[in-house]
Design a protein around this motif. Sequence first.
Motif, PDB file in Angstrom:
ATOM      1  N   GLU A  86       0.814  -1.094   0.053  1.00 25.86           N
ATOM      2  CA  GLU A  86       0.108   0.097  -0.088  1.00 25.86           C
ATOM      3  C   GLU A  86       0.834   1.171   0.050  1.00 25.86           C
ATOM      4  OE1 GLU A  86      -2.517  -0.511   3.355  1.00 25.86           O
ATOM      5  OE2 GLU A  86      -3.896  -1.979   2.177  1.00 25.86           O
ATOM      6  N   SER A  89       2.298   1.405  -3.399  1.00 24.71           N
ATOM      7  CA  SER A  89       1.357   1.694  -4.451  1.00 24.71           C
ATOM      8  C   SER A  89       1.127   3.363  -4.448  1.00 24.71           C
ATOM      9  CB  SER A  89       0.179   1.083  -4.224  1.00 24.71           C
ATOM     10  OG  SER A  89      -0.836   1.505  -5.186  1.00 24.71           O
ATOM     11  N   ASN A  92       3.581   5.187  -6.000  1.00 24.82           N
ATOM     12  CA  ASN A  92       4.133   4.886  -7.449  1.00 24.82           C
ATOM     13  C   ASN A  92       5.034   4.153  -7.322  1.00 24.82           C
ATOM     14  OD1 ASN A  92       1.876   5.749  -8.710  1.00 24.82           O
ATOM     15  ND2 ASN A  92       2.716   7.776  -8.685  1.00 24.82           N
ATOM     16  N   SER A  95       5.427   1.078  -9.879  1.00 16.94           N
ATOM     17  CA  SER A  95       4.679   1.643 -11.257  1.00 16.94           C
ATOM     18  C   SER A  95       6.089   1.214 -12.200  1.00 16.94           C
ATOM     19  CB  SER A  95       4.445   2.878 -11.267  1.00 16.94           C
ATOM     20  OG  SER A  95       3.960   3.076 -12.482  1.00 16.94           O
ATOM     21  N   HIS A 121      -2.724  -7.218  -5.744  1.00 13.52           N
ATOM     22  CA  HIS A 121      -1.927  -5.840  -5.219  1.00 13.52           C
ATOM     23  C   HIS A 121      -0.687  -5.478  -5.914  1.00 13.52           C
ATOM     24  CE1 HIS A 121      -3.750  -5.935  -1.190  1.00 13.52           C
ATOM     25  NE2 HIS A 121      -3.726  -7.344  -1.137  1.00 13.52           N
ATOM     26  N   ALA A 125      -0.854  -1.763  -8.147  1.00 12.31           N
ATOM     27  CA  ALA A 125       0.435  -1.027  -8.052  1.00 12.31           C
ATOM     28  C   ALA A 125       1.189  -0.267  -9.190  1.00 12.31           C
ATOM     29  CB  ALA A 125       1.335  -1.426  -6.832  1.00 12.31           C
TER      30      ALA A 125
END
Length: 177
Positions: A86, A89, A92, A95, A121, A125
């Motif tokens: 979390e 994510s 980023n 990413s 998850h 993300a």
Amino acid sequence: MKILGIAASLHAGSFINRMLDAAGGEMPVGVDFAVWSGLGEIPPYTRGPVPASARQLIRLVAASDAVLLTAPEHSLLPVELTYALEWMSARNGLSGKHVAVISASARACGAMWAQAELYKHLQAAGAVVMGDELVISPACPHFDEDGHLADPALRAQVRAVIGRLCPAEVMEPALSL
């Protein structure tokens, strides 16, 4: 190339921690492999300032070309791993990052369920989840006395997962038994 290893277990000496260490011994020449062991320090995600432990993880992931994650030995993700995902994510941090997952479970369905949850998850993300699922039973002896993978077939499977993270020109294994 730099690969960051994350074991989704807080138990030192657990099968997946040992598997991550053994996978580090299978890295090709020219690959820098480091294991992050701060999972137990990650607090729940909240808006506002990023705590030091989450900042450290985000920086380590950003400085890595890829992540190798060993998934839990059971069908539920550790809550600390969910917190870490979390935080990354929200910033980023994953990413476009290439991530490979190795699971271990006494029951194949447990590892597959954990992987499926983990993949949700990771993909949410923005991570690029690499390779095929590798589900390994911890019931069999897989390590030699030095902690290396003893079974040539298992070594080949682990190398194949690692190979999806590494460029072709560095595919020669660093360790040979």
